[in-house]
Design a protein around this motif. Structure first.
Motif, PDB file in Angstrom:
ATOM      1  N   GLU A   2       0.828  -1.208   0.000  1.00 48.53           N
ATOM      2  CA  GLU A   2       0.000   0.000   0.000  1.00 48.53           C
ATOM      3  C   GLU A   2       0.863   1.259   0.000  1.00 48.53           C
ATOM      4  O   GLU A   2       0.480   2.287  -0.562  1.00 48.53           O
ATOM      5  N   ASN A   3       2.041   1.194   0.645  1.00 48.86           N
ATOM      6  CA  ASN A   3       2.960   2.338   0.607  1.00 48.86           C
ATOM      7  C   ASN A   3       3.448   2.591  -0.818  1.00 48.86           C
ATOM      8  O   ASN A   3       3.597   3.739  -1.248  1.00 48.86           O
ATOM      9  N   LEU A   4       3.691   1.511  -1.553  1.00 45.53           N
ATOM     10  CA  LEU A   4       4.101   1.653  -2.947  1.00 45.53           C
ATOM     11  C   LEU A   4       2.968   2.254  -3.773  1.00 45.53           C
ATOM     12  O   LEU A   4       3.187   3.153  -4.597  1.00 45.53           O
ATOM     13  N   ARG A   5       1.767   1.797  -3.542  1.00 46.24           N
ATOM     14  CA  ARG A   5       0.635   2.340  -4.300  1.00 46.24           C
ATOM     15  C   ARG A   5       0.398   3.812  -3.979  1.00 46.24           C
ATOM     16  O   ARG A   5       0.008   4.591  -4.861  1.00 46.24           O
ATOM     17  N   ALA A   6       0.659   4.201  -2.746  1.00 51.71           N
ATOM     18  CA  ALA A   6       0.535   5.622  -2.397  1.00 51.71           C
ATOM     19  C   ALA A   6       1.527   6.447  -3.205  1.00 51.71           C
ATOM     20  O   ALA A   6       1.193   7.546  -3.686  1.00 51.71           O
ATOM     21  N   ARG A   7       2.743   5.912  -3.379  1.00 52.88           N
ATOM     22  CA  ARG A   7       3.757   6.616  -4.183  1.00 52.88           C
ATOM     23  C   ARG A   7       3.319   6.678  -5.649  1.00 52.88           C
ATOM     24  O   ARG A   7       3.525   7.707  -6.324  1.00 52.88           O
ATOM     25  N   LEU A   8       2.712   5.614  -6.138  1.00 50.02           N
ATOM     26  CA  LEU A   8       2.235   5.626  -7.519  1.00 50.02           C
ATOM     27  C   LEU A   8       1.190   6.721  -7.721  1.00 50.02           C
ATOM     28  O   LEU A   8       1.200   7.429  -8.737  1.00 50.02           O
ATOM     29  N   ARG A   9       0.314   6.865  -6.768  1.00 47.14           N
ATOM     30  CA  ARG A   9      -0.712   7.905  -6.887  1.00 47.14           C
ATOM     31  C   ARG A   9      -0.079   9.292  -6.875  1.00 47.14           C
ATOM     32  O   ARG A   9      -0.487  10.190  -7.621  1.00 47.14           O
ATOM     33  N   MET A 101      -2.440   5.948 -19.784  1.00 44.05           N
ATOM     34  CA  MET A 101      -1.847   5.246 -18.642  1.00 44.05           C
ATOM     35  C   MET A 101      -0.333   5.446 -18.612  1.00 44.05           C
ATOM     36  O   MET A 101       0.319   5.557 -19.656  1.00 44.05           O
ATOM     37  N   ARG A 102       0.223   5.453 -17.394  1.00 43.72           N
ATOM     38  CA  ARG A 102       1.660   5.620 -17.204  1.00 43.72           C
ATOM     39  C   ARG A 102       2.154   4.539 -16.237  1.00 43.72           C
ATOM     40  O   ARG A 102       1.558   4.313 -15.183  1.00 43.72           O
ATOM     41  N   PHE A 103       3.255   3.889 -16.623  1.00 42.75           N
ATOM     42  CA  PHE A 103       3.820   2.821 -15.804  1.00 42.75           C
ATOM     43  C   PHE A 103       5.269   3.154 -15.484  1.00 42.75           C
ATOM     44  O   PHE A 103       6.026   3.571 -16.366  1.00 42.75           O
ATOM     45  N   GLY A 104       5.659   2.965 -14.242  1.00 39.81           N
ATOM     46  CA  GLY A 104       7.015   3.280 -13.822  1.00 39.81           C
ATOM     47  C   GLY A 104       7.882   2.039 -13.710  1.00 39.81           C
ATOM     48  O   GLY A 104       7.389   0.926 -13.495  1.00 39.81           O
ATOM     49  N   VAL A 105       9.183   2.245 -13.876  1.00 38.93           N
ATOM     50  CA  VAL A 105      10.166   1.189 -13.665  1.00 38.93           C
ATOM     51  C   VAL A 105      11.468   1.850 -13.248  1.00 38.93           C
ATOM     52  O   VAL A 105      11.829   2.921 -13.758  1.00 38.93           O
ATOM     53  N   ASP A 106      12.153   1.263 -12.289  1.00 45.35           N
ATOM     54  CA  ASP A 106      13.435   1.789 -11.817  1.00 45.35           C
ATOM     55  C   ASP A 106      14.428   1.770 -12.977  1.00 45.35           C
ATOM     56  O   ASP A 106      14.774   0.706 -13.498  1.00 45.35           O
ATOM     57  N   SER A 107      14.907   2.937 -13.384  1.00 44.39           N
ATOM     58  CA  SER A 107      15.761   3.029 -14.575  1.00 44.39           C
ATOM     59  C   SER A 107      17.127   2.389 -14.369  1.00 44.39           C
ATOM     60  O   SER A 107      17.859   2.194 -15.340  1.00 44.39           O
ATOM     61  N   SER A 108      17.485   2.044 -13.142  1.00 44.15           N
ATOM     62  CA  SER A 108      18.772   1.381 -12.912  1.00 44.15           C
ATOM     63  C   SER A 108      18.667  -0.135 -13.011  1.00 44.15           C
ATOM     64  O   SER A 108      19.692  -0.821 -13.039  1.00 44.15           O
ATOM     65  N   LYS A 126      -0.873   4.501 -26.802  1.00 45.06           N
ATOM     66  CA  LYS A 126      -0.862   5.871 -26.285  1.00 45.06           C
ATOM     67  C   LYS A 126      -0.699   5.892 -24.758  1.00 45.06           C
ATOM     68  O   LYS A 126      -1.220   6.751 -24.060  1.00 45.06           O
ATOM     69  N   ALA A 127       0.067   4.913 -24.295  1.00 47.02           N
ATOM     70  CA  ALA A 127       0.447   4.838 -22.881  1.00 47.02           C
ATOM     71  C   ALA A 127       1.942   5.130 -22.786  1.00 47.02           C
ATOM     72  O   ALA A 127       2.643   5.227 -23.799  1.00 47.02           O
ATOM     73  N   GLU A 128       2.455   5.247 -21.569  1.00 44.08           N
ATOM     74  CA  GLU A 128       3.836   5.709 -21.387  1.00 44.08           C
ATOM     75  C   GLU A 128       4.566   4.849 -20.366  1.00 44.08           C
ATOM     76  O   GLU A 128       4.001   4.466 -19.338  1.00 44.08           O
ATOM     77  N   LEU A 129       5.827   4.541 -20.678  1.00 40.86           N
ATOM     78  CA  LEU A 129       6.729   3.910 -19.720  1.00 40.86           C
ATOM     79  C   LEU A 129       7.646   4.989 -19.168  1.00 40.86           C
ATOM     80  O   LEU A 129       8.321   5.684 -19.928  1.00 40.86           O
ATOM     81  N   VAL A 130       7.675   5.131 -17.853  1.00 37.76           N
ATOM     82  CA  VAL A 130       8.419   6.204 -17.194  1.00 37.76           C
ATOM     83  C   VAL A 130       9.670   5.626 -16.546  1.00 37.76           C
ATOM     84  O   VAL A 130       9.579   4.694 -15.722  1.00 37.76           O
ATOM     85  N   ALA A 131      10.841   6.164 -16.903  1.00 38.16           N
ATOM     86  CA  ALA A 131      12.096   5.778 -16.246  1.00 38.16           C
ATOM     87  C   ALA A 131      12.157   6.500 -14.906  1.00 38.16           C
ATOM     88  O   ALA A 131      12.520   7.664 -14.823  1.00 38.16           O
ATOM     89  N   SER A 132      11.798   5.805 -13.857  1.00 40.12           N
ATOM     90  CA  SER A 132      11.631   6.433 -12.547  1.00 40.12           C
ATOM     91  C   SER A 132      12.843   6.218 -11.667  1.00 40.12           C
ATOM     92  O   SER A 132      13.760   5.461 -11.990  1.00 40.12           O
ATOM     93  N   ASP A 133      12.826   6.897 -10.544  1.00 38.01           N
ATOM     94  CA  ASP A 133      13.777   6.604  -9.487  1.00 38.01           C
ATOM     95  C   ASP A 133      13.375   5.289  -8.818  1.00 38.01           C
ATOM     96  O   ASP A 133      12.343   4.695  -9.136  1.00 38.01           O
ATOM     97  N   ASP A 134      14.183   4.858  -7.881  1.00 42.76           N
ATOM     98  CA  ASP A 134      13.882   3.662  -7.101  1.00 42.76           C
ATOM     99  C   ASP A 134      12.778   3.989  -6.092  1.00 42.76           C
ATOM    100  O   ASP A 134      12.980   4.793  -5.183  1.00 42.76           O
ATOM    101  N   PHE A 135      11.614   3.391  -6.249  1.00 41.85           N
ATOM    102  CA  PHE A 135      10.491   3.653  -5.348  1.00 41.85           C
ATOM    103  C   PHE A 135      10.500   2.774  -4.097  1.00 41.85           C
ATOM    104  O   PHE A 135       9.731   3.004  -3.176  1.00 41.85           O
ATOM    105  N   LEU A 136      11.365   1.759  -4.076  1.00 44.68           N
ATOM    106  CA  LEU A 136      11.300   0.800  -2.972  1.00 44.68           C
ATOM    107  C   LEU A 136      12.108   1.214  -1.749  1.00 44.68           C
ATOM    108  O   LEU A 136      11.712   0.924  -0.615  1.00 44.68           O
ATOM    109  N   SER A 137      13.242   1.894  -1.970  1.00 45.05           N
ATOM    110  CA  SER A 137      14.085   2.249  -0.815  1.00 45.05           C
ATOM    111  C   SER A 137      13.339   3.020   0.273  1.00 45.05           C
ATOM    112  O   SER A 137      13.515   2.725   1.462  1.00 45.05           O
ATOM    113  N   PRO A 138      12.486   4.003  -0.067  1.00 53.69           N
ATOM    114  CA  PRO A 138      11.787   4.742   0.995  1.00 53.69           C
ATOM    115  C   PRO A 138      10.860   3.878   1.849  1.00 53.69           C
ATOM    116  O   PRO A 138      10.530   4.257   2.983  1.00 53.69           O
TER     117      PRO A 138
END
Length: 588
Positions: A2-9, A101-108, A126-138
């Motif tokens: 749920e913490n991860l989903r909060a970050r997604l929102r 729609m937009r989907f994230g993935v850790d770019s590293s 017409k959706a997007e893949l986002v090169a994100s930071d690491d969402f798991l460490s926090p």
């Protein structure tokens, strides 16, 4: 979750992809990058997780179907990769995505090639893949740091070539292709080129780093605190050293002119630094050099298998199969024998010891507290391996336990697996043959009986490196790499009957030149593994005269090599285990 989903929102994302790998696309990873296990509880070495705002999915292959079904929490849907009606994760994502729609993935932790391919696919919707930071460490309390185990040198007497010679070989390739540099992310390639080893990943003696090689310099991105003073002086003869964390920033200024890199191994965080139009892409230049072992490396691999076999037969001879063991203590007994051997460094992967129905999970791992008792009638699949200073081993034997006799079904199944195993190791094949050309050789007898297995028949093995080494492989996958002299592969057909038992038999083989005829050059295999088969499980009526000869010749060779290396109490068992099979029958 749920913490991860909060970050997604917060980031206005509709989902997050967790690749389960590290910035080097490693199969096995250090604790810091066990992201798949952290988010899902699944401990297998392969799988993709996709978390949406309302659902969670894990894709894994047939090795882990049973294990995943036991480990995943109820909020996850298990997607059985390769089964009918189950789309792969990227097809599923494409079908799931809708406009905006937009989907994230850790770019590293996603490769440049994979990010580009998946991004292009989603753009069609017409959706997007986002090169994100690491969402798991926090949200990951007490997450492990980037590993920094001490480095040590693999002596040239075992490596066969100096780091300087390997660098020059790579530079010669660059010159021929009119290229100025190459950038390498693959950890086992870096370890092989530098002749350095460490312990950043359990059982795999590599160190987290990047390597840049130009025609005039080589830059190793690694923390120099890993080296003692003497080793640091040696390393600096051929390599400049810069901090691991500085690689992305430094590469922009280093990578001038046309260069070369592997987009399947280099992570997306480097894409801007490597986006030059004149750059060439492909497998790392070092990958075939590493795969085709030189003679010193082959000598080390042979020695590792001789020493490992002496420990293994000592373990088998001292095993009282009328006693009660468990899956963990049985592998510990083998480990204790290996620890007595000169040059032994540790296991090459976590031991797999599966009794009865647990053996049907081909990558099952016993956990303390839930390990199965080895008590009474049953088959044990024991898949283990060793790292020595001079080589790497990987061996599977299926052992019978019980005071009674194996069932006819157990003997039949073991012998069908053995026949395929023997057919592959005794094969002669023309130069240019690829792994997928010969995969069916090991499966033919199972197929005749309407049976099959779904893991690879053979994987490459490194020399004091990864127990899984590419590009060589024997499987149905169309891998366009011919088998070449010096390559080491496993030969490990199996059979798995859910909730009953598993069977697997594995030797390591080295490709060698065999003969030249008017039809060209032919290769064959040198068998490295030197441990007897489980004769009690062999159904003689299913063997041909030629197969009996192959087994007897193999057992004779095992005895000749090992009998002077084992203790006197082991010798009677070795003599019996390698004695000729009974052949007083009419062959069909």
């Amino acid at each position: 979750m749920e913490n991860l989903r909060a970050r997604l929102r917060e980031e206005k994302l509709d989902g997050y992809i967790i690749t389960g790998t590290d910035p080097h696309q490693s199969e096995y990873v250090a604790p810091r990058w066990r992201t798949r296990e952290f988010i899902s509880g699944f401990t297998g070495s392969s799988g993709i997780v996709i978390i949406t705002l309302t659902e969670a999915y894990l894709w894994t292959d047939s090795r882990y179907f049973i294990q995943a079904s036991l480990e995943l929490p109820s909020c996850y849907t298990l997607m059985r990769s390769g089964t009918e009606g189950t789309p792969d994760p990227w097809t599923w994502l494409y079908e799931y995505a809708t406009e905006g729609m937009r989907f994230g993935v850790d770019s590293s932790t996603i490769s440049i090639a994979h990010f580009s391919e998946l991004s292009s696919s989603l753009k069609e919707k017409k959706a997007e893949l986002v090169a994100s930071d690491d969402f798991l460490s926090p949200i990951w309390k007490n997450r492990s740091d980037v590993p920094m185990t001490p480095c040590e040198e693999m002596e040239e007497e075992y490596a066969g070539k100096s780091a300087h010679e390997k660098l020059e070989s790579i530079r010669n390739v660059l010159r021929k292709r009119n290229l100025r540099w190459t950038f390498i992310s693959s950890l086992d390639d870096i370890a092989w080129i530098t002749n350095l080893r460490a312990d950043d990943i359990a059982c795999t003696p590599v160190f987290v780093s990047y390597l840049f090689i130009s025609l005039t310099k080589a830059v190793l991105f690694v923390d120099e605190r890993r080296f003692d003073k003497d080793l640091l002086r040696i390393v600096r003869k051929d390599f400049s050293i810069k901090p691991y964390e500085s690689a992305a920033e430094s590469l922009s200024s280093l990578a001038k002119g046309p260069g070369y890199f592997n987009p399947d191994r280099v992570p997306e965080i480097f894409s801007s630094a490597l986006s030059g139009k004149r750059n060439e892409k492909g497998a790392d230049i070092s990958v075939l050099m590493k795969a085709c072992k030189n003679e010193k490396e082959l000598e080390g691999m042979r020695l590792a298998h001789i020493y490992d076999a002496s420990a293994y037969v000592s373990f088998l001879s001292r095993l009282d199969r009328s006693q009660i063991y468990d899956e963990i203590t049985i592998s510990e007994r083998l480990e204790n024998e290996r620890k007595k051997i000169p040059g032994y460094l540790g296991p090459s992967f976590s031991a797999i010891a599966g009794f009865r129905e647990n053996g049907a999970m081909c990558h099952y791992k016993a956990e303390r507290g839930s390990e199965k008792k080895i008590d009474g009638h049953g088959l044990l699949v024991l898949d283990t391996g060793s790292q020595f200073r001079f080589g790497t081993t990987d061996i599977t034997r299926t052992l019978f336990f019980g005071a009674d006799e194996p069932t006819e079904e157990e003997k039949r199944d073991y012998t069908l697996v053995l026949k395929g195993h023997l057919a592959l190791l005794s094969l002669r094949f023309p130069k240019g043959t690829k792994g997928f050309h010969i995969d069916a050789i090991a499966k033919q007898y199972l197929w005749k009986n309407g049976e099959n297995f779904f893991h690879g028949t053979g994987h490459g093995v490194g020399c004091r490196l990864s127990v899984h080494e590419g590009p060589q492989r024997i499987s149905p996958a169309v891998i366009d790499v011919p088998l070449m002299p010096g390559m080491v592969l496993s030969d490990e057909p199996g059979l798995y009957k859910e909730n009953r038992y598993g069977i697997r038999i594995e030797n390591l083989l080295a490709v060698k030149e065999d003969m030249k005829t008017e039809f060209g050059t032919f290769y064959s295999f040198e068998t490295l593994t030197l441990v007897p088969y489980e004769k009690k499980l062999i159904e003689m009526e299913l063997l041909t005269e030629e197969e009996v000869r192959i087994i007897d010749d193999y057992h004779k060779h095992v005895y000749e090599v090992l009998h002077e290396l084992v203790d006197s109490d082991v010798l009677p068992w070795l003599q019996d285990a390698t004695s000729p099979l009974h052949v007083n029958r009419i062959y069909s």
